[in-house]
Scaffold this motif. Structure first.
Motif, PDB file in Angstrom:
ATOM      1  N   GLU A 175       0.821  -1.214   0.000  1.00 12.90           N
ATOM      2  CA  GLU A 175       0.000   0.000   0.000  1.00 12.90           C
ATOM      3  C   GLU A 175       0.853   1.261   0.000  1.00 12.90           C
ATOM      4  O   GLU A 175       0.369   2.344  -0.322  1.00 12.90           O
ATOM      5  CB  GLU A 175      -0.929   0.013   1.214  1.00 12.90           C
ATOM      6  N   GLY A 176       2.107   1.123   0.392  1.00 11.01           N
ATOM      7  CA  GLY A 176       2.997   2.269   0.434  1.00 11.01           C
ATOM      8  C   GLY A 176       4.373   1.847   0.896  1.00 11.01           C
ATOM      9  O   GLY A 176       4.657   0.648   1.053  1.00 11.01           O
ATOM     10  N   VAL A 177       5.247   2.829   1.118  1.00 12.33           N
ATOM     11  CA  VAL A 177       6.612   2.540   1.549  1.00 12.33           C
ATOM     12  C   VAL A 177       6.999   3.467   2.697  1.00 12.33           C
ATOM     13  O   VAL A 177       6.476   4.575   2.841  1.00 12.33           O
ATOM     14  CB  VAL A 177       7.641   2.709   0.407  1.00 12.33           C
ATOM     15  N   ARG A 228       1.170   7.689   0.115  1.00  6.28           N
ATOM     16  CA  ARG A 228       1.667   6.318   0.236  1.00  6.28           C
ATOM     17  C   ARG A 228       3.064   6.273   0.861  1.00  6.28           C
ATOM     18  O   ARG A 228       3.709   5.223   0.843  1.00  6.28           O
ATOM     19  CB  ARG A 228       1.734   5.652  -1.141  1.00  6.28           C
ATOM     20  N   VAL A 229       3.539   7.387   1.400  1.00  6.16           N
ATOM     21  CA  VAL A 229       4.938   7.480   1.832  1.00  6.16           C
ATOM     22  C   VAL A 229       5.038   7.871   3.299  1.00  6.16           C
ATOM     23  O   VAL A 229       4.398   8.826   3.749  1.00  6.16           O
ATOM     24  CB  VAL A 229       5.707   8.507   0.977  1.00  6.16           C
ATOM     25  N   GLY A 230       5.854   7.135   4.031  1.00  3.94           N
ATOM     26  CA  GLY A 230       6.207   7.490   5.397  1.00  3.94           C
ATOM     27  C   GLY A 230       7.715   7.629   5.521  1.00  3.94           C
ATOM     28  O   GLY A 230       8.472   7.147   4.675  1.00  3.94           O
ATOM     29  N   LEU A 231       8.155   8.294   6.571  1.00  3.11           N
ATOM     30  CA  LEU A 231       9.584   8.452   6.872  1.00  3.11           C
ATOM     31  C   LEU A 231       9.831   8.027   8.297  1.00  3.11           C
ATOM     32  O   LEU A 231       9.087   8.415   9.204  1.00  3.11           O
ATOM     33  CB  LEU A 231      10.020   9.908   6.696  1.00  3.11           C
ATOM     34  N   ARG A 232      10.862   7.223   8.487  1.00  6.16           N
ATOM     35  CA  ARG A 232      11.258   6.808   9.834  1.00  6.16           C
ATOM     36  C   ARG A 232      12.511   7.569  10.252  1.00  6.16           C
ATOM     37  O   ARG A 232      13.483   7.642   9.495  1.00  6.16           O
ATOM     38  CB  ARG A 232      11.539   5.302   9.869  1.00  6.16           C
TER      39      ARG A 232
END
Length: 376
Positions: A175-177, A228-232
């Protein structure tokens, strides 16, 4: 075995939104490297079983996967830069979707945490600063090597590799990265003045050191859509020999640069509601905040699996809570939390590599109850 017959109430079990996604609860399975892919980075069938077992998590963030060959860290980690990788991951996402779960894929470039014995390539990093500890390779532990400083052209090609990997992840059914910007890997190496000695536009000031992270996230968002984008991120975390002395300047600058991009989430590792920086980030970040309350290894695994710490973070403003070791050892963690059931102990000797032992063989409540009737 004893457990309460009364279901426990908690915000952890409330449904949540993540962009267009409807999550059944606020518990996230954190990305966990398990070294069970093939030697060339293709997810093995057993990985589909492993993740499908844990599909009751509100969201699964699949383990760190390299966007190009030189970014590989350790042997037998998965990748996402060719068609075979996509096909392997498609089996995994299909199994998880059939079990009712939702998955993102974490994209990770190791930077200086790589070795020619593993990849056949010299590691690339912001600056030629060697990883000071031994690195595990197919031939055993080896001293870290001095990485080659990335040229601007290599920086740009790496940004493009992240974007291409994100497109492949969507093709594979994710679903995203999640872009991995913490724990001592390449993006984190750019953020820290201890590993980034550059004198060009990618180093020096906080604005320079966050530039690579921002460019990667923007390119990934352009490729698949920001929702669809996350940042850790991992402010101040010392994993993989990281040192940071100005987190109060760097991370607000990074969060501020990305706050208006429409990203799905920001994932803060080892979040601590007692620290002012956590509240600053929460105040500056306009969308979903995932908080990970885990403490660095070898801090003992908490008996409650991190539930109490997670509930504290929800009360402090987090939207979702990610847990790693608790999900590793408890495929049915959500139900165990809901029922107040005991947790399986973590078998650390089987964390990395191997087969089903310590991977897909952790028992679930139904199986345990068949052997040991519940006392209420």
């Amino acid at each position: 075995m004893t457990m309460s017959s009364t279901a426990l109430t908690s915000r952890l079990f409330e449904p949540a939104r993540l962009g267009a996604l409807h999550l059944p609860n606020r518990l996230v399975m954190a990305p966990l490297t398990r070294n069970r892919a093939s030697a060339d980075g293709i997810p093995e069938p057993i990985m589909a079983t492993y993740y499908a077992q844990r599909a009751s998590a509100g969201l699964i963030i699949a383990e760190a996967s390299t966007p190009n060959a030189v970014g590989q860290t350790y042997p037998d980690i998965p990748a996402i830069y060719n068609d075979a990788h996509v096909a392997g991951w498609r089996r995994v996402t299909g199994a998880v979707r059939a079990a009712g779960g939702t998955m993102f894929l974490q994209l990770q470039h190791g930077g200086r945490i790589g070795h020619p014995d593993t990849t056949g390539l010299m590691p690339l990093a912001p600056s030629p600063v060697a990883f000071p500890d031994p690195i595990f390779t197919p031939g055993g532990s080896r001293p870290g090597v001095v990485p080659r400083e990335m040229t601007v052209a290599e920086i740009r090609s790496t940004v493009a590799d992240f974007a291409a990997a994100a497109r492949r992840a969507i093709d594979a059914g994710f679903e995203g990265v999640e872009v991995h910007g913490g724990n001592g890997y390449l993006i984190h190496q750019f953020l820290s003045e201890a590993t980034n000695h550059r004198a060009d536009a990618y180093g020096g000031s906080a604005a320079g050191r966050i530039r690579f992270a921002v460019e990667v996230v923007e390119a990934v968002a352009d490729a698949i859509g920001p929702a669809r984008v996350g940042l850790r991120i991992a402010p101040g975390v010392t994993a993989n020999a990281m040192r940071e002395h100005d987190i109060e300047r760097v991370y607000p600058a990074l969060v501020g640069a990305l706050a208006n991009k429409g990203l799905a989430y920001l994932h803060v590792v080892f979040a601590d509601p007692a620290q002012p920086l956590f509240h600053r980030i929460r105040g500056d970040w306009p969308s979903v905040l995932i908080a990970n309350p885990a403490l660095p290894w070898p801090t003992p695994f908490p008996a409650d699996g991190g539930r109490y710490a997670g509930e504290r973070l929800l009360a402090a403003g987090a939207d979702l809570i990610s847990l790693g070791r608790a999900f590793l050892a408890n495929p049915d963690l959500v139900e165990r939390f809901r029922r107040g059931a005991p947790l399986n102990p973590v078998r650390t000797e089987h964390w990395y590599g191997g087969g089903e032992l310590g991977y897909t063989d952790y028992p679930v409540l139904a199986a345990q109850e068949d052997r040991d009737p519940v006392v209420v």
